[in-house]
Scaffold this motif. Structure first.
Motif, PDB file in Angstrom:
ATOM      1  N   GLU A  12       0.049   1.099   9.106  1.00 13.49           N
ATOM      2  CA  GLU A  12      -1.198   1.012   9.866  1.00 13.49           C
ATOM      3  C   GLU A  12      -2.192   2.064   9.388  1.00 13.49           C
ATOM      4  OE1 GLU A  12      -1.190   1.019  14.153  1.00 13.49           O
ATOM      5  OE2 GLU A  12       0.545  -0.301  14.194  1.00 13.49           O
ATOM      6  N   GLU A  13      -1.681   3.267   9.143  1.00 11.75           N
ATOM      7  CA  GLU A  13      -2.557   4.344   8.680  1.00 11.75           C
ATOM      8  C   GLU A  13      -3.174   3.996   7.325  1.00 11.75           C
ATOM      9  OE1 GLU A  13      -2.423   9.066   7.466  1.00 11.75           O
ATOM     10  OE2 GLU A  13      -0.702   8.199   8.502  1.00 11.75           O
ATOM     11  N   LYS A  19      -9.465   0.070   4.910  1.00 12.82           N
ATOM     12  CA  LYS A  19     -10.640  -0.478   5.585  1.00 12.82           C
ATOM     13  C   LYS A  19     -11.805   0.501   5.520  1.00 12.82           C
ATOM     14  CE  LYS A  19      -9.534  -3.753   9.214  1.00 12.82           C
ATOM     15  NZ  LYS A  19      -9.473  -3.967  10.661  1.00 12.82           N
ATOM     16  N   GLU A  20     -11.505   1.764   5.767  1.00 12.47           N
ATOM     17  CA  GLU A  20     -12.553   2.783   5.723  1.00 12.47           C
ATOM     18  C   GLU A  20     -13.163   2.851   4.326  1.00 12.47           C
ATOM     19  OE1 GLU A  20     -13.316   7.517   6.638  1.00 12.47           O
ATOM     20  OE2 GLU A  20     -11.261   6.768   6.547  1.00 12.47           O
ATOM     21  N   LEU A  31     -17.061  -1.582   9.588  1.00 18.60           N
ATOM     22  CA  LEU A  31     -15.740  -1.643   8.954  1.00 18.60           C
ATOM     23  C   LEU A  31     -15.196  -0.234   8.714  1.00 18.60           C
ATOM     24  CD1 LEU A  31     -13.614  -3.575   7.829  1.00 18.60           C
ATOM     25  CD2 LEU A  31     -14.777  -3.455   5.628  1.00 18.60           C
ATOM     26  N   GLU A  32     -16.058   0.657   8.317  1.00 18.35           N
ATOM     27  CA  GLU A  32     -15.663   2.048   8.099  1.00 18.35           C
ATOM     28  C   GLU A  32     -15.168   2.666   9.415  1.00 18.35           C
ATOM     29  OE1 GLU A  32     -17.652   6.106   6.244  1.00 18.35           O
ATOM     30  OE2 GLU A  32     -18.732   4.203   6.073  1.00 18.35           O
ATOM     31  N   ALA A  33     -15.879   2.405  10.502  1.00 22.60           N
ATOM     32  CA  ALA A  33     -15.479   2.933  11.813  1.00 22.60           C
ATOM     33  C   ALA A  33     -14.167   2.317  12.273  1.00 22.60           C
ATOM     34  CB  ALA A  33     -16.580   2.661  12.835  1.00 22.60           C
ATOM     35  N   GLU A  34     -13.976   1.020  12.033  1.00 26.56           N
ATOM     36  CA  GLU A  34     -12.706   0.374  12.382  1.00 26.56           C
ATOM     37  C   GLU A  34     -11.550   1.030  11.642  1.00 26.56           C
ATOM     38  OE1 GLU A  34     -12.609  -3.862  11.808  1.00 26.56           O
ATOM     39  OE2 GLU A  34     -14.390  -4.168  13.043  1.00 26.56           O
ATOM     40  N   GLY A  35     -11.772   1.318  10.371  1.00 26.57           N
ATOM     41  CA  GLY A  35     -10.736   1.971   9.578  1.00 26.57           C
ATOM     42  C   GLY A  35     -10.375   3.335  10.120  1.00 26.57           C
ATOM     43  N   SER A  40      -6.700   6.820  13.370  1.00 26.31           N
ATOM     44  CA  SER A  40      -6.497   7.689  14.533  1.00 26.31           C
ATOM     45  C   SER A  40      -5.407   7.149  15.440  1.00 26.31           C
ATOM     46  CB  SER A  40      -7.800   7.832  15.317  1.00 26.31           C
ATOM     47  OG  SER A  40      -8.770   8.482  14.535  1.00 26.31           O
ATOM     48  N   GLU A  41      -5.442   5.857  15.683  1.00 28.90           N
ATOM     49  CA  GLU A  41      -4.427   5.231  16.539  1.00 28.90           C
ATOM     50  C   GLU A  41      -3.034   5.416  15.949  1.00 28.90           C
ATOM     51  OE1 GLU A  41      -3.232   0.754  18.030  1.00 28.90           O
ATOM     52  OE2 GLU A  41      -5.314   1.155  17.494  1.00 28.90           O
ATOM     53  N   SER A  42      -2.929   5.245  14.658  1.00 31.64           N
ATOM     54  CA  SER A  42      -1.645   5.399  13.991  1.00 31.64           C
ATOM     55  C   SER A  42      -1.150   6.842  14.082  1.00 31.64           C
ATOM     56  CB  SER A  42      -1.764   4.976  12.527  1.00 31.64           C
ATOM     57  OG  SER A  42      -0.584   5.279  11.838  1.00 31.64           O
ATOM     58  N   LYS A  43      -2.052   7.785  13.912  1.00 33.30           N
ATOM     59  CA  LYS A  43      -1.659   9.197  13.964  1.00 33.30           C
ATOM     60  C   LYS A  43      -1.206   9.588  15.366  1.00 33.30           C
ATOM     61  CE  LYS A  43      -4.300  10.635   9.977  1.00 33.30           C
ATOM     62  NZ  LYS A  43      -5.402  11.421   9.445  1.00 33.30           N
ATOM     63  N   VAL A  44      -1.837   9.023  16.394  1.00 29.93           N
ATOM     64  CA  VAL A  44      -1.411   9.293  17.774  1.00 29.93           C
ATOM     65  C   VAL A  44      -0.002   8.740  17.993  1.00 29.93           C
ATOM     66  CG1 VAL A  44      -1.841   8.695  20.192  1.00 29.93           C
ATOM     67  CG2 VAL A  44      -3.729   9.456  18.737  1.00 29.93           C
TER      68      VAL A  44
END
Length: 64
Positions: A12-13, A19-20, A31-35, A40-44
């Protein structure tokens, strides 16, 4: 934390990084923000799994 979870979170990361990068290369801010959000979600998730691992090690240390 299972190896499957670790691999899935890392995948995911890397997907978020890709994507970024594509968003940056194509000047697509959304798209950059989605990436960045996916990273961030993956790191959490990874941090939560590491906390679980640490708690398990502490628990195991007290069993001895």
């Amino acid at each position: 934390m299972g190896a499957d979870d670790k691999m899935q979170n890392k995948a995911e990361e890397f997907k978020g990084r890709a994507k970024e990068g594509v968003g940056r290369a194509t000047d697509d801010e959304r798209l950059e923000a989605e990436g960045r959000a996916e990273q961030s979600e993956s790191k959490v998730k990874q941090a939560g799994e590491k906390a679980k691992d640490a708690a398990k090690h502490v628990k195991d240390a007290f069993k001895r």
